[in-house]
Scaffold this motif. Structure first.
Motif, mmCIF file in Angstrom:
data_model
loop_
_atom_site.group_PDB
_atom_site.id
_atom_site.type_symbol
_atom_site.label_atom_id
_atom_site.label_comp_id
_atom_site.label_asym_id
_atom_site.label_seq_id
_atom_site.Cartn_x
_atom_site.Cartn_y
_atom_site.Cartn_z
ATOM 1 N N UNK A 1 0.843 -1.199 0.000
ATOM 2 C CA UNK A 1 0.000 0.000 0.000
ATOM 3 C C UNK A 1 0.879 1.250 0.000
ATOM 4 N N UNK A 2 0.694 2.108 -1.006
ATOM 5 C CA UNK A 2 1.456 3.341 -1.095
ATOM 6 C C UNK A 2 0.928 4.349 -0.078
ATOM 7 N N UNK A 3 1.801 4.795 0.831
ATOM 8 C CA UNK A 3 1.405 5.722 1.877
ATOM 9 C C UNK A 3 1.857 7.148 1.617
ATOM 10 N N UNK A 4 3.083 7.295 1.084
ATOM 11 C CA UNK A 4 3.651 8.631 0.893
ATOM 12 C C UNK A 4 4.331 8.690 -0.463
ATOM 13 N N UNK A 5 4.170 9.810 -1.137
ATOM 14 C CA UNK A 5 4.868 10.065 -2.400
ATOM 15 C C UNK A 5 5.378 11.494 -2.378
ATOM 16 N N UNK A 6 6.659 11.649 -2.052
ATOM 17 C CA UNK A 6 7.292 12.962 -2.037
ATOM 18 C C UNK A 6 8.151 13.118 -3.283
ATOM 19 N N UNK A 7 8.197 14.320 -3.805
ATOM 20 C CA UNK A 7 8.997 14.533 -5.017
ATOM 21 C C UNK A 7 9.534 15.960 -5.056
ATOM 22 N N UNK A 8 10.695 16.081 -5.695
ATOM 23 C CA UNK A 8 11.286 17.384 -6.004
ATOM 24 C C UNK A 8 11.385 17.486 -7.521
ATOM 25 N N UNK A 9 12.141 18.439 -7.992
ATOM 26 C CA UNK A 9 12.270 18.596 -9.441
ATOM 27 C C UNK A 9 12.925 17.375 -10.067
ATOM 28 N N UNK A 10 13.928 16.811 -9.383
ATOM 29 C CA UNK A 10 14.681 15.702 -9.962
ATOM 30 C C UNK A 10 14.456 14.356 -9.261
ATOM 31 N N UNK A 11 14.044 14.363 -7.999
ATOM 32 C CA UNK A 11 13.984 13.145 -7.221
ATOM 33 C C UNK A 11 12.563 12.856 -6.719
ATOM 34 N N UNK A 12 12.326 11.586 -6.422
ATOM 35 C CA UNK A 12 11.050 11.145 -5.856
ATOM 36 C C UNK A 12 11.305 10.171 -4.714
ATOM 37 N N UNK A 13 10.383 10.151 -3.789
ATOM 38 C CA UNK A 13 10.468 9.227 -2.666
ATOM 39 C C UNK A 13 9.114 8.542 -2.468
ATOM 40 N N UNK A 14 9.143 7.209 -2.372
ATOM 41 C CA UNK A 14 7.932 6.429 -2.149
ATOM 42 C C UNK A 14 8.048 5.695 -0.809
ATOM 43 N N UNK A 15 6.948 5.658 -0.075
ATOM 44 C CA UNK A 15 6.887 4.886 1.165
ATOM 45 C C UNK A 15 5.680 3.960 1.070
ATOM 46 N N UNK A 16 5.972 2.654 1.074
ATOM 47 C CA UNK A 16 4.925 1.635 0.993
ATOM 48 C C UNK A 16 4.787 0.957 2.359
#
Length: 225
Positions: A170-185
């Protein structure tokens, strides 16, 4: 009528002898040590606090002291309630079971203060066994899969994680900047156990995609909050 009310307020229990007072505190100390042992046995993880455990023993003896003084005196009991009402306790309770131990100590102190040793002993025996047995019950830990990657790899990461965990991550968090992304499942132990039967692990599959900065798995429990 006024004299009857005054007599009612002045009624107190029979004065305790020195031997009876010593016996009350001796039984309270012994049962307090049982509570101490129970708390130490059932709290084997990081959440265990030795100082809190000692305070449980002291709470049992203090409650015995208060009850020995109050007895059946209504005036003293009302005064004690008024005194305690102005005290604010701000100690953080780390484990919900700590509340049960606090009430256990107060109950034993009340019983010993009025010399109800049989009730205190039998009650302590039942509570001790219950807390030791059910104190071994652990929480259902949740696991967090944290993936940091290039932003252009978002779809590939989502597809790979979905395929690896059969769509149960289950995807809980999706953080992103101009170049990078972060996913927390969020994962459960059952999901991870089923996925571990595969030949490769999730880290190897994600790193094979390229553009992956890091893949971390974190166990989230009550101790981390």
């Amino acid at each position: 009528m006024r004299h009857k009310m005054l007599n009612l307020l002045n009624v107190s229990s029979t004065h305790l002898s020195t031997n009876q007072i010593i016996l009350n505190f001796a039984i309270a100390t012994i049962l307090g040590l049982v509570i101490y042992l129970s708390y130490r046995t059932s709290h084997t993880r990081v959440v265990y606090s030795g100082r809190f455990n000692v305070s449980l023993l002291m709470m049992t003896m203090i409650t015995t002291l208060v009850m020995s003084v109050i007895g059946n005196n209504i005036a003293l009991s009302l005064g004690m309630v008024g005194a305690l009402s102005i005290v604010r306790f701000r100690t953080a309770i780390k484990d919900p079971r700590d509340t049960a131990y606090i009430f256990w100590c107060i109950g034993i102190g009340i019983c010993c203060g009025v010399s109800e040793f049989l009730v205190a002993t039998i009650g302590t025996g039942f509570i001790f066994v219950t807390l030791v047995v059910f104190g071994l019950v652990q929480d259902n830990f949740r696991y967090l899969l944290v993936v940091r990657c290039d932003r252009n790899k978002e779809k590939a990461v989502l597809a790979e994680v979905k395929q690896f965990y059969k769509g149960k991550a289950e995807l809980k968090v999706n953080n992103s900047t101009v170049d990078k992304s972060e996913f927390i499942f969020e994962l459960t132990h059952k999901i991870i156990k089923k996925a571990s039967s595969q030949e490769s692990n999730i880290s190897d599959r994600l790193y094979d995609l390229g553009g992956i900065d890091s893949v971390n798995t974190v166990c989230q429990s009550d101790e981390m909050r």
